[in-house]
Design a protein around this motif. Structure first.
Motif, short mmCIF file in Angstrom:
data_model
loop_
_atom_site.label_atom_id
_atom_site.label_comp_id
_atom_site.label_asym_id
_atom_site.label_seq_id
_atom_site.Cartn_x
_atom_site.Cartn_y
_atom_site.Cartn_z
N GLY A 122 30.51 -12.28 21.30
CA GLY A 122 31.88 -12.46 21.77
C GLY A 122 32.58 -13.57 21.04
O GLY A 122 33.67 -13.40 20.53
N ASN A 191 31.22 -7.17 17.57
CA ASN A 191 31.24 -8.47 18.26
C ASN A 191 32.41 -8.55 19.24
O ASN A 191 33.50 -8.86 18.84
CB ASN A 191 31.33 -9.61 17.25
N PRO A 192 32.19 -8.24 20.48
CA PRO A 192 30.89 -8.05 21.13
C PRO A 192 30.45 -6.59 21.27
O PRO A 192 31.27 -5.70 21.38
CB PRO A 192 31.16 -8.61 22.52
N ASP A 205 34.36 -4.40 20.09
CA ASP A 205 35.13 -4.85 18.92
C ASP A 205 34.35 -4.42 17.67
O ASP A 205 33.12 -4.39 17.69
CB ASP A 205 35.29 -6.38 18.94
#
Ligand code: GDP
Ligand code: MN
Length: 381
Positions: A122, A191-192, A205
């Motif tokens: 994240g 990520n994430p 993402d």
């Protein structure tokens, strides 16, 4: 070439990676329609080619289609790290139980593709790498074997993923590897990767960078290139076949050959300066190319001095000198220039430059020192 989040995720999905079933909007009205179609809470995400959009206010949750439209209106046109938002992705919002980082890149030193994962997902992975490198698990992949199940399992174990997600994680990791190789990527990153409300893994993402040298065999990817996201100088350079990368310093560099360009940058730094760009005029530095290169370097307002470093092999120094003089008559040069020409027809080249009262240097050290001094003087005046 960088791909947008939605382009990366749609591509990931083609390889079997689960993603939220969202759509892209260019207007608040479109965002409204998409949110209505999705039904339920959505997330509105700025599509710009930089990370950290969340922190910059480019990622917003909305409970209703009206709210989604309001957020889209605010995000579209927003400036994020110098880039204007032209599109937003509307994804169904996910409940996030856990955020994982999963990425692939090429480890040149190891001559292998490396898979990296972290339970600290994240957030900015560069920050994790700098502060708590032990939280990143790395696995190198043998090219003839590809990513093996046991390697993916080791990663799942290493980041403390719950056992019931292992099978799904292995399939996602392998899909990401297939996607990376098939698309000639130099980076593919999720990520994430989240554990959602149902306990399932989901790529929330996505980011992909494609190796420009392989674009000739990916017409579909070339068509995805977003010109509005490149600086005009980068677009111009690419179109005329110059390798140009903008950097943070103030000494513009014009060099023939990538190796010499790197050396030039190193030596500028050695003498306390900072290069404003990497520029390789590639092959013959004829008058036209030199003029174009000058134009690109000087279009950067950060440039306080220019260092020209040309090695004449097949390229003749007198030709380059003529090119420089031609270029200077076409482009308005407002900053000091230091020129080092070495090699074939060096004397003729130097004479031409001296006749035009241009600053020349013989050794690379001398050239770099002069350029650093010129940039310093320009900054302190
Ligand atoms: P980035 O900031 O550019 O990396 O954009 P991300 O897509 O990674 O989003 C940033 C953060 O927003 C994520 O790490 C999540 O914490 C949050 N986020 C993104 N999508 C959702 C979602 O569907 N639901 C929730 N609750 N949070 C989300
Ligand atoms: Mn992210």
């Amino acid at each position: 070439m960088k791909l947008h989040e939605y382009q990366s995720k749609f591509r990931f999905a083609e390889y079997g990676i689960p993603i939220p079933r969202g759509k892209v909007a260019s207007t608040p009205e479109e965002a409204h329609a998409i949110a209505l179609e999705i039904g339920g809470p959505v997330v509105i995400k700025a599509q710009v080619l930089v990370g950290g959009r969340g922190k910059a206010g480019g990622v917003k949750l909305a409970k209703t289609a009206d709210e989604a439209e309001q957020h889209a209106r605010q995000i579209l046109g927003m400036d994020i790290k110098g880039l204007t938002v032209k599109k937003v992705l509307i994804d169904p919002a996910s409940e996030i139980k856990d955020e994982i980082y999963l990425g692939l890149t090429t480890d040149r030193a190891a001559r292998r593709i490396v898979m990296m994962a972290s339970a600290a997902g994240g957030v900015d992975i560069e920050e994790v790498a700098a502060k708590t490198p032990e939280k990143i698990i790395k696995v190198h992949i043998e090219p003839l074997l590809g990513l093996r199940d046991y390697q993916a399992r080791d990663i799942a174990n290493g980041i403390g993923l719950s056992r019931k997600n292992w099978q799904q994680f292995i399939s996602i990791a392998k899909a990401l590897y297939r996607c990376y190789v098939a698309n000639d990527a130099s980076l593919a990153e999720i990520n994430p990767l989240i554990v959602d409300g149902n306990g399932e893994l989901l790529a929330v993402d996505g980011k992909m960078v494609i190796d420009d040298s392989a674009l000739f065999r990916h017409e579909d990817l070339v068509n995805m290139r977003d010109l509005s996201e490149e600086t005009p100088a980068e677009t111009e350079a690419r179109e005329i076949g110059l390798a140009y990368i903008k950097l943070d310093g103030d000494i513009g560099c014009m060099v023939n050959g990538a190796g010499l360009a790197m050396t030039t940058m190193d030596i500028i730094k050695l003498y306390g300066g900072e290069p404003a760009n990497f520029l390789d005029t590639a092959g013959g530095a004829d008058a036209d190319k030199v003029a174009e290169a000058f134009h690109i370097i000087l279009s950067d307002p950060d440039v306080k001095a220019v260092l020209v470093n040309i090695f004449g092999g097949i390229t003749r120094c007198d030709e380059v000198a003529k090119g420089i003089l031609d270029a200077m008559s076409e482009v308005e040069v407002t900053v000091p220039i230091v020129i080092r020409l070495v090699g074939t027809n060096e004397q003729e080249g130097k004479r031409l430059l001296a006749d035009a009262n241009l600053e020349t240097a013989t050794t690379l050290a001398e050239a770099a020192q002069k350029a650093v001094r010129a940039a310093d003087t320009a900054t302190h005046n």
